[in-house]
Design an enzyme around this catalytic site. Structure first.
Site, PDB file in Angstrom:
ATOM      1  N   GLY A 146       0.816  -1.202   0.000  1.00  0.00           N
ATOM      2  CA  GLY A 146       0.000   0.000   0.000  1.00  0.00           C
ATOM      3  C   GLY A 146       0.851   1.254   0.000  1.00  0.00           C
ATOM      4  N   CYS A 147       0.228   2.387  -0.296  1.00  0.00           N
ATOM      5  CA  CYS A 147       0.972   3.644  -0.426  1.00  0.00           C
ATOM      6  C   CYS A 147       1.444   4.177   0.926  1.00  0.00           C
ATOM      7  CB  CYS A 147       0.123   4.674  -1.153  1.00  0.00           C
ATOM      8  SG  CYS A 147      -1.549   4.870  -0.497  1.00  0.00           S
ATOM      9  N   TYR A 148       0.530   4.317   1.877  1.00  0.00           N
ATOM     10  CA  TYR A 148       0.939   4.740   3.220  1.00  0.00           C
ATOM     11  C   TYR A 148       1.967   3.764   3.795  1.00  0.00           C
ATOM     12  CZ  TYR A 148      -2.895   8.155   3.878  1.00  0.00           C
ATOM     13  OH  TYR A 148      -3.736   9.240   3.808  1.00  0.00           O
ATOM     14  N   THR A 149       1.733   2.491   3.523  1.00  0.00           N
ATOM     15  CA  THR A 149       2.599   1.442   4.058  1.00  0.00           C
ATOM     16  C   THR A 149       4.022   1.586   3.554  1.00  0.00           C
ATOM     17  OG1 THR A 149       0.661   0.011   3.930  1.00  0.00           O
ATOM     18  CG2 THR A 149       2.765  -1.038   4.373  1.00  0.00           C
ATOM     19  N   CYS A 151       5.602   4.214   2.384  1.00  0.00           N
ATOM     20  CA  CYS A 151       6.271   5.391   2.937  1.00  0.00           C
ATOM     21  C   CYS A 151       6.613   5.194   4.411  1.00  0.00           C
ATOM     22  CB  CYS A 151       5.378   6.612   2.753  1.00  0.00           C
ATOM     23  SG  CYS A 151       6.239   8.181   2.955  1.00  0.00           S
TER      24      CYS A 151
END
EC number: 1.2.1.38
Length: 342
Positions: A146-149, A151
């Site tokens: 995932g994107c938040y993950t 980063c």
């Protein structure tokens, strides 16, 4: 010789970025676009900015002659779709969350469904390239993070690996552009709802939380529970995280910089910024880079870590192509050698 790839879900934002990147990849031919609702529609009619003269089709996947299939589909779709026979024919990179978590109970808790394909779930490789490169090279099914993950894990991984922070003190404050919510029409994502407005959402409930905890737990070699709070900000794309943790000992900034350098100096897409240069979303916009920096607050004995990525590139399509490059023994940055468009 080029590999033949197909994409399910090319009509979404991440899917379109995937098409854009692959069209400029010298070793890839896009030969199939799958859809159940847009059969016969030419891709250029949907995205006039993208020069792909190919129509959507709805074929049985077992009939396809592909080397690789990308799934940029909604959650719960690929969990029912994939099977061992298909994976014997082609490699799969799944951009959804359906194969990211190893514990099936996490899907019941966070995604509210019982995972129907638990054997494949255990065999899937988590596609965070900087951490699991060798596993990805041998994988037939890769779960794109995932994107938040992406980063959050990249920003904090060295601190957990070296055990220099109090794990129970970790707080991640994250901010994302609106494209992270997808292309489907939703009232809360309308212009008048998001413009000149910042809001938190999914407090203590965001589905990327168990993903972050799982892989930082692997790094720490113990169970991690942390606080993650996402915010929506009025921009199209980009993620910025600010993470806070208590230091377990008296460390100077150079000590921590040496630790980050140890883990990331040979990674093509992680940029540890110079001292006093703090990550900004515009510096990574439309690129596959992850920018990281930190500061030590000697007064509070905390380390403050900042990380920035483009949620649609390093947080989705770019990372998927990076995974593809590893799986097919291409140069890791093939097709991804572009910088931010300021």
């Amino acid at each position: 010789m080029k590999i033949k790839v197909g994409i399910l879900g090319a009509s979404g934002y991440a899917g379109n970025e995937l098409v854009r990147i692959l069209l400029n990849h010298p070793k890839v031919e896009i030969s199939y676009l799958g859809s159940s609702s847009s059969v016969g529609q030419n891709y250029q009619d949907l995205y006039p900015n993208t020069p792909l003269n190919l129509c959507f089709e709805n074929k049985n996947l077992d009939e396809l002659e592909l080397d690789l299939l990308f799934l940029a589909t909604p959650h719960k779709f690929s969990a029912k779709l994939l099977n061992e026979n298909l994976l014997k024919k082609m490699k799969i990179i799944d951009l959804s969350a359906d194969f990211r978590l190893k514990n099936p109970k996490d899907y019941e808790l966070w995604y509210k469904f019982t995972h129907p394909n638990q054997e494949l779930l255990q065999n899937a490789v988590y596609g965070l390239c900087e951490l699991y490169k060798e596993e990805i090279k041998k994988a037939s099914l890769v779960a794109n993070p995932g994107c938040y993950t992406t980063c959050s894990i990249l920003s904090l991984y060295p601190l957990f690996k070296e055990k220099i922070i109090d794990f129970s003190s970790v707080i991640i404050d994250a901010k994302s552009g609106v494209s992270g919510a997808g292309r489907s029409a939703k009232v809360e994502n309308l212009f008048c709802e998001v413009n000149e407005n910042i809001k938190a959402y999914n407090l203590a409930l965001h589905r990327h939380t168990p993903e972050i905890e799982e892989h930082l737990s692997y790094a720490a070699k113990e169970k991690i529970t942390l606080q993650f709070t996402p915010h929506l900000v009025p921009m199209q794309r980009g993620i910025l995280i600010s993470a806070y943790a208590n230091l377990k000992e008296d460390l100077q900034e150079q000590d921590i910089r040496d630790i980050y350098t140890k883990y990331y100096q040979n990674n093509k897409f992680i940029r540890l910024l110079p001292p006093q240069s703090l990550p900004q979303t515009r510096w990574v916009k439309s690129s596959n880079f992850a920018d990281i920096n930190f500061s030590v607050d000697q007064r509070t004995k905390r380390v403050i870590v900042l990380g920035a990525i483009d949620n649609l590139i390093k947080g989705a399509a770019g990372q998927a192509v990076q995974n593809m490059n590893l799986m097919f023994d291409f140069d890791e940055d093939e097709g991804l050698k572009f910088f931010a468009n300021l």
